[in-house]
Design a protein around this motif. Structure first.
Motif, PDB file in Angstrom:
ATOM      1  N   GLN A  70      44.844  40.793  34.588  1.00 23.39           N
ATOM      2  CA  GLN A  70      43.395  40.414  35.049  1.00 23.39           C
ATOM      3  C   GLN A  70      43.774  40.184  35.897  1.00 23.39           C
ATOM      4  O   GLN A  70      42.532  39.333  36.798  1.00 23.39           O
ATOM      5  N   ALA A  71      44.568  38.477  36.020  1.00 24.01           N
ATOM      6  CA  ALA A  71      44.480  37.623  37.290  1.00 24.01           C
ATOM      7  C   ALA A  71      45.057  38.171  38.456  1.00 24.01           C
ATOM      8  O   ALA A  71      44.224  37.494  39.278  1.00 24.01           O
ATOM      9  N   ALA A  72      45.493  39.135  38.758  1.00 22.16           N
ATOM     10  CA  ALA A  72      46.625  39.547  39.618  1.00 22.16           C
ATOM     11  C   ALA A  72      45.080  40.452  40.434  1.00 22.16           C
ATOM     12  O   ALA A  72      45.464  40.229  41.580  1.00 22.16           O
ATOM     13  N   LEU A  73      44.391  41.269  39.505  1.00 20.93           N
ATOM     14  CA  LEU A  73      43.378  41.535  39.877  1.00 20.93           C
ATOM     15  C   LEU A  73      42.218  40.935  40.490  1.00 20.93           C
ATOM     16  O   LEU A  73      41.812  41.272  41.386  1.00 20.93           O
ATOM     17  N   ALA A  74      42.055  39.779  39.961  1.00 18.86           N
ATOM     18  CA  ALA A  74      40.977  38.661  40.447  1.00 18.86           C
ATOM     19  C   ALA A  74      41.456  37.974  42.075  1.00 18.86           C
ATOM     20  O   ALA A  74      40.542  37.860  42.733  1.00 18.86           O
ATOM     21  N   VAL A  75      42.767  38.329  41.620  1.00 18.49           N
ATOM     22  CA  VAL A  75      43.208  37.021  43.120  1.00 18.49           C
ATOM     23  C   VAL A  75      43.335  38.375  44.375  1.00 18.49           C
ATOM     24  O   VAL A  75      42.457  37.899  45.169  1.00 18.49           O
ATOM     25  N   GLY A  76      43.317  39.637  43.731  1.00 19.26           N
ATOM     26  CA  GLY A  76      44.003  40.420  44.735  1.00 19.26           C
ATOM     27  C   GLY A  76      42.059  40.661  45.354  1.00 19.26           C
ATOM     28  O   GLY A  76      41.900  40.648  46.764  1.00 19.26           O
ATOM     29  N   ALA A  77      41.444  40.764  44.591  1.00 11.85           N
ATOM     30  CA  ALA A  77      40.043  40.746  45.047  1.00 11.85           C
ATOM     31  C   ALA A  77      39.582  40.335  45.952  1.00 11.85           C
ATOM     32  O   ALA A  77      38.546  40.511  47.413  1.00 11.85           O
ATOM     33  N   ALA A  78      39.849  38.630  45.813  1.00 12.92           N
ATOM     34  CA  ALA A  78      39.271  37.524  46.561  1.00 12.92           C
ATOM     35  C   ALA A  78      40.518  37.231  47.430  1.00 12.92           C
ATOM     36  O   ALA A  78      39.421  37.397  48.389  1.00 12.92           O
ATOM     37  N   LEU A  79      41.783  37.493  48.096  1.00 16.02           N
ATOM     38  CA  LEU A  79      42.096  37.656  49.370  1.00 16.02           C
ATOM     39  C   LEU A  79      40.795  39.381  50.279  1.00 16.02           C
ATOM     40  O   LEU A  79      41.697  38.969  50.824  1.00 16.02           O
ATOM     41  N   THR A  80      41.362  40.134  49.296  1.00 14.58           N
ATOM     42  CA  THR A  80      40.851  40.994  50.420  1.00 14.58           C
ATOM     43  C   THR A  80      39.727  41.042  51.001  1.00 14.58           C
ATOM     44  O   THR A  80      39.434  40.981  52.169  1.00 14.58           O
ATOM     45  N   ALA A  81      38.775  40.112  49.760  1.00 14.03           N
ATOM     46  CA  ALA A  81      37.214  39.963  50.715  1.00 14.03           C
ATOM     47  C   ALA A  81      37.580  39.365  51.305  1.00 14.03           C
ATOM     48  O   ALA A  81      36.295  39.310  52.882  1.00 14.03           O
ATOM     49  N   VAL A  82      38.247  37.777  51.434  1.00  8.28           N
ATOM     50  CA  VAL A  82      38.721  37.075  53.016  1.00  8.28           C
ATOM     51  C   VAL A  82      39.305  37.899  53.986  1.00  8.28           C
ATOM     52  O   VAL A  82      39.132  37.463  55.141  1.00  8.28           O
ATOM     53  N   ALA A  83      40.159  38.646  53.470  1.00  4.11           N
ATOM     54  CA  ALA A  83      41.034  39.216  54.823  1.00  4.11           C
ATOM     55  C   ALA A  83      40.302  40.458  55.365  1.00  4.11           C
ATOM     56  O   ALA A  83      40.870  40.604  56.126  1.00  4.11           O
ATOM     57  N   LEU A  84      39.257  41.225  54.143  1.00 12.97           N
ATOM     58  CA  LEU A  84      38.822  42.621  55.181  1.00 12.97           C
ATOM     59  C   LEU A  84      38.412  42.276  56.308  1.00 12.97           C
ATOM     60  O   LEU A  84      38.699  43.111  57.480  1.00 12.97           O
ATOM     61  N   PRO A  85      37.326  41.648  57.014  1.00 10.28           N
ATOM     62  CA  PRO A  85      36.927  40.941  58.145  1.00 10.28           C
ATOM     63  C   PRO A  85      38.066  40.968  59.195  1.00 10.28           C
ATOM     64  O   PRO A  85      38.146  41.702  60.440  1.00 10.28           O
ATOM     65  N   PHE A  86      39.170  40.364  59.032  1.00 11.55           N
ATOM     66  CA  PHE A  86      40.388  40.619  59.623  1.00 11.55           C
ATOM     67  C   PHE A  86      41.023  41.392  59.816  1.00 11.55           C
ATOM     68  O   PHE A  86      41.981  42.422  61.128  1.00 11.55           O
ATOM     69  N   VAL A  87      41.375  42.054  58.850  1.00 13.19           N
ATOM     70  CA  VAL A  87      42.266  43.438  59.101  1.00 13.19           C
ATOM     71  C   VAL A  87      41.528  44.354  60.018  1.00 13.19           C
ATOM     72  O   VAL A  87      41.972  45.398  60.535  1.00 13.19           O
ATOM     73  N   ILE A  88      40.237  45.256  59.605  1.00 17.75           N
ATOM     74  CA  ILE A  88      39.187  46.209  60.190  1.00 17.75           C
ATOM     75  C   ILE A  88      39.267  45.488  61.396  1.00 17.75           C
ATOM     76  O   ILE A  88      38.661  46.378  62.367  1.00 17.75           O
ATOM     77  N   GLY A  89      39.473  44.197  61.763  1.00 17.33           N
ATOM     78  CA  GLY A  89      39.526  42.981  63.399  1.00 17.33           C
ATOM     79  C   GLY A  89      37.393  43.461  63.694  1.00 17.33           C
ATOM     80  O   GLY A  89      36.845  43.599  64.285  1.00 17.33           O
ATOM     81  N   ALA A  90      36.599  43.268  62.633  1.00 20.89           N
ATOM     82  CA  ALA A  90      35.024  43.423  63.266  1.00 20.89           C
ATOM     83  C   ALA A  90      35.268  41.920  63.781  1.00 20.89           C
ATOM     84  O   ALA A  90      35.768  40.853  63.789  1.00 20.89           O
ATOM     85  N   GLY A  91      34.277  42.145  65.372  1.00 24.63           N
ATOM     86  CA  GLY A  91      33.901  41.038  65.964  1.00 24.63           C
ATOM     87  C   GLY A  91      34.876  40.991  67.103  1.00 24.63           C
ATOM     88  O   GLY A  91      34.656  40.320  67.828  1.00 24.63           O
TER      89      GLY A  91
END
Length: 135
Positions: A70-91
Motif C-alpha cells: 500500500q505504501a509503495a502504491l501511494a508513493v508510486g501514485a504521487a511520483l506519477t502524478a508529479v512526473a506525468l506532465p514531464f513524461v508526456i511533454g506537456a507544454g
C-alpha cells in the motif's frame, strides 16, 4: 511531535493564504476556480481510487506485505502524478529542445522500481522467522 507538525502545517497554510490574498484581483478568481476543481478532483477521483486500492490490497495481498504494498502504491501514485506532465511533454515547444532535457520516463520507471524494491525489503523484514529450537 504532532503539535510541532500541526504548527508547521498551520504556518505553511498561513503563508499560502497570504500569497493568495496578495494576488491581483483577476488572478485571485482563477486561483479560487483551480482550488475548487482540485477539491472536486480529490473527493471524486483520488479518494475513490485510494479506497478501491486499499480494498483490493486488503483482499488479495497477504498480511506481511499489505502495508509495504500500500505504501509503495501511494508513493508510486504521487511520483506519477508529479512526473506525468514531464513524461508526456506537456507544454513542450518544438523549437526549444532544452525545455525538457532529461529522459523523464526512464527516471520515473527507476523511481517506481525503487519504491517496489523498498516494499520488497520492508516485506522481507516483516516476514516471520523460522521456529527456534529450545535448548
Amino acid at each position: 511531535m504532532r503539535v510541532l507538525l500541526a504548527l508547521a502545517g498551520l504556518a505553511l497554510l498561513g503563508y499560502g493564504v497570504a500569497g493568495w490574498l496578495d494576488a491581483p484581483g483577476h488572478e485571485l478568481w482563477g486561483r479560487l476556480v483551480f482550488a475548487a476543481a482540485a477539491l472536486v478532483a480529490h473527493d471524486f477521483v483520488v479518494v475513490p481510487l485510494v479506497l478501491a486500492t486499499a480494498a483490493l490490497t486488503t483482499r488479495f495481498v497477504p498480511e506481511p506485505a499489505r502495508r509495504p504494498v500500500q505504501a509503495a502504491l501511494a508513493v508510486g501514485a504521487a511520483l506519477t502524478a508529479v512526473a506525468l506532465p514531464f513524461v508526456i511533454g506537456a507544454g513542450r515547444i518544438a523549437d526549444n529542445p532544452s525545455a525538457f532535457p532529461q529522459h523523464y520516463g526512464r527516471g520515473l520507471l527507476i523511481l517506481l522500481a525503487l519504491a517496489g524494491l523498498g516494499a520488497a525489503a520492508w516485506t522481507a523484514a516483516r516476514l516471520p522467522r523460522g521456529r527456534r529450537r529450545k535448548p
